[in-house]
Motif scaffolding. Sequence first.
Motif, PDB file in Angstrom:
ATOM      1  N   THR A  37      20.391  10.859 -51.317  1.00 39.99           N
ATOM      2  CA  THR A  37      20.627   9.338 -51.543  1.00 39.99           C
ATOM      3  C   THR A  37      21.975   9.391 -52.911  1.00 39.99           C
ATOM      4  O   THR A  37      21.740   9.836 -54.073  1.00 39.99           O
ATOM      5  CB  THR A  37      19.129   8.956 -51.935  1.00 39.99           C
ATOM      6  OG1 THR A  37      18.343   9.074 -51.282  1.00 39.99           O
ATOM      7  CG2 THR A  37      20.216   7.305 -52.798  1.00 39.99           C
ATOM      8  N   LYS A  38      22.662   8.986 -51.761  1.00 43.75           N
ATOM      9  CA  LYS A  38      23.912   8.477 -52.441  1.00 43.75           C
ATOM     10  C   LYS A  38      23.529   8.193 -53.637  1.00 43.75           C
ATOM     11  O   LYS A  38      23.664   7.321 -53.612  1.00 43.75           O
ATOM     12  CB  LYS A  38      25.280   7.785 -51.836  1.00 43.75           C
ATOM     13  CG  LYS A  38      26.457   7.732 -52.423  1.00 43.75           C
ATOM     14  CD  LYS A  38      27.081   9.692 -52.935  1.00 43.75           C
ATOM     15  CE  LYS A  38      28.238   8.953 -53.516  1.00 43.75           C
ATOM     16  NZ  LYS A  38      28.465   9.493 -54.812  1.00 43.75           N
ATOM     17  N   GLY A  39      24.373   8.791 -54.938  1.00 43.37           N
ATOM     18  CA  GLY A  39      23.864   7.994 -56.292  1.00 43.37           C
ATOM     19  C   GLY A  39      22.516   8.762 -56.425  1.00 43.37           C
ATOM     20  O   GLY A  39      22.669   7.775 -57.984  1.00 43.37           O
TER      21      GLY A  39
ATOM     22  N   SER B 200      24.461  10.330 -59.796  1.00 42.96           N
ATOM     23  CA  SER B 200      25.620   9.450 -60.660  1.00 42.96           C
ATOM     24  C   SER B 200      25.450   8.054 -61.420  1.00 42.96           C
ATOM     25  O   SER B 200      25.741   7.408 -61.636  1.00 42.96           O
ATOM     26  CB  SER B 200      27.084   9.734 -59.570  1.00 42.96           C
ATOM     27  OG  SER B 200      26.991   8.751 -59.045  1.00 42.96           O
ATOM     28  N   GLY B 201      24.450   7.469 -60.428  1.00 45.67           N
ATOM     29  CA  GLY B 201      23.697   6.164 -59.671  1.00 45.67           C
ATOM     30  C   GLY B 201      24.467   5.055 -59.393  1.00 45.67           C
ATOM     31  O   GLY B 201      24.712   3.687 -59.338  1.00 45.67           O
TER      32      GLY B 201
ATOM     33  N   ALA C 191      28.407   0.843 -55.302  1.00 47.69           N
ATOM     34  CA  ALA C 191      27.508   0.371 -57.102  1.00 47.69           C
ATOM     35  C   ALA C 191      28.752   1.436 -57.994  1.00 47.69           C
ATOM     36  O   ALA C 191      28.492   2.545 -58.803  1.00 47.69           O
ATOM     37  CB  ALA C 191      26.828   0.886 -57.865  1.00 47.69           C
ATOM     38  N   GLY C 192      29.919   1.347 -57.540  1.00 48.83           N
ATOM     39  CA  GLY C 192      30.823   2.629 -58.389  1.00 48.83           C
ATOM     40  C   GLY C 192      31.692   3.196 -57.449  1.00 48.83           C
ATOM     41  O   GLY C 192      31.884   3.525 -56.342  1.00 48.83           O
ATOM     42  N   PRO C 193      32.331   4.607 -57.839  1.00 49.73           N
ATOM     43  CA  PRO C 193      33.600   5.366 -56.768  1.00 49.73           C
ATOM     44  C   PRO C 193      32.086   5.952 -56.504  1.00 49.73           C
ATOM     45  O   PRO C 193      30.751   6.728 -56.582  1.00 49.73           O
ATOM     46  CB  PRO C 193      33.714   6.795 -57.784  1.00 49.73           C
ATOM     47  CG  PRO C 193      33.696   6.407 -59.542  1.00 49.73           C
ATOM     48  CD  PRO C 193      32.571   5.076 -59.946  1.00 49.73           C
TER      49      PRO C 193
ATOM     50  N   GLY D 231      35.395  10.947 -58.699  1.00 52.38           N
ATOM     51  CA  GLY D 231      35.324   9.819 -59.190  1.00 52.38           C
ATOM     52  C   GLY D 231      36.151   8.512 -58.643  1.00 52.38           C
ATOM     53  O   GLY D 231      36.260   7.488 -58.942  1.00 52.38           O
ATOM     54  N   SER D 232      37.007   9.194 -57.189  1.00 51.44           N
ATOM     55  CA  SER D 232      37.514   8.782 -57.056  1.00 51.44           C
ATOM     56  C   SER D 232      36.695   7.149 -56.041  1.00 51.44           C
ATOM     57  O   SER D 232      36.078   7.644 -55.880  1.00 51.44           O
ATOM     58  CB  SER D 232      38.284   8.819 -55.580  1.00 51.44           C
ATOM     59  OG  SER D 232      39.345   9.308 -56.026  1.00 51.44           O
ATOM     60  N   ARG D 233      37.234   5.979 -55.253  1.00 50.37           N
ATOM     61  CA  ARG D 233      36.448   4.985 -54.726  1.00 50.37           C
ATOM     62  C   ARG D 233      36.294   5.654 -53.262  1.00 50.37           C
ATOM     63  O   ARG D 233      35.212   4.407 -53.154  1.00 50.37           O
ATOM     64  CB  ARG D 233      37.025   3.844 -54.838  1.00 50.37           C
ATOM     65  CG  ARG D 233      39.106   3.713 -53.697  1.00 50.37           C
ATOM     66  CD  ARG D 233      39.773   2.623 -53.637  1.00 50.37           C
ATOM     67  NE  ARG D 233      40.788   2.284 -52.600  1.00 50.37           N
ATOM     68  CZ  ARG D 233      41.719   3.695 -53.201  1.00 50.37           C
ATOM     69  NH1 ARG D 233      41.747   4.266 -54.153  1.00 50.37           N
ATOM     70  NH2 ARG D 233      42.843   3.773 -52.619  1.00 50.37           N
TER      71      ARG D 233
END
Length: 194
Positions: free
Chosen positions: A55-57, A60-61, A85-87, A92-94
């Motif tokens: 699951t993506k995140g 990192s959340g 919900a963030g990059p 760390g890029s969008r």
Amino acid sequence: MLDFAKGDGLVPVIVQDEQTLEVLMLGYMNQEAWEKTQAEGRVTFYSRSKERLWTKGEESGHFLNVVSTHIDCDKDTILIKVQPAGPTCHTGSRSCFNTEFNQNFLLQLERIVHQRYDEPSEESYVNRLRTRGINKIAQKVGEEAVETVIAALAETETDFINESSDLLFHLIVLLREKGLDLKTIAKNLEGRHQ
């Protein structure tokens, strides 16, 4: 019904920001990842390197919250529009694609303005404008429009760009104050084009 057989049990998944329409990443799903994504409302892929669901995140959340899913005409590719919900990228890029700038930053700025309305902070300029009411917000749009015209006629290109930026920012705030958004304006402009 998706055709997982064409890709040996996997289908490619294109993830797109639902507001800016920027492509954020490409991943793969098997049937189980597809079902989990639909059930939980967060994008889950099948990791080919780890050979498991991912699951993506999850670490990192920075989840990819599903807004809508679309299956292509051949039923072997998925487009998922999300609210990130963030990059998105692990760097760390969008986006995982190295584009030189966000071509749709106006829509991202609109999201930031909405966020400042929903989660007001005393340090926020948007919040200070909001608390002064619609008359002040509308006045700022008028002031910025006049300054944009003056810059276009008598100042440098940099001045014109800066004043145009101020005008668009304050217009986005005014739209939010009126309960409208850029999508509404875009649809109206599209309708006028016909």
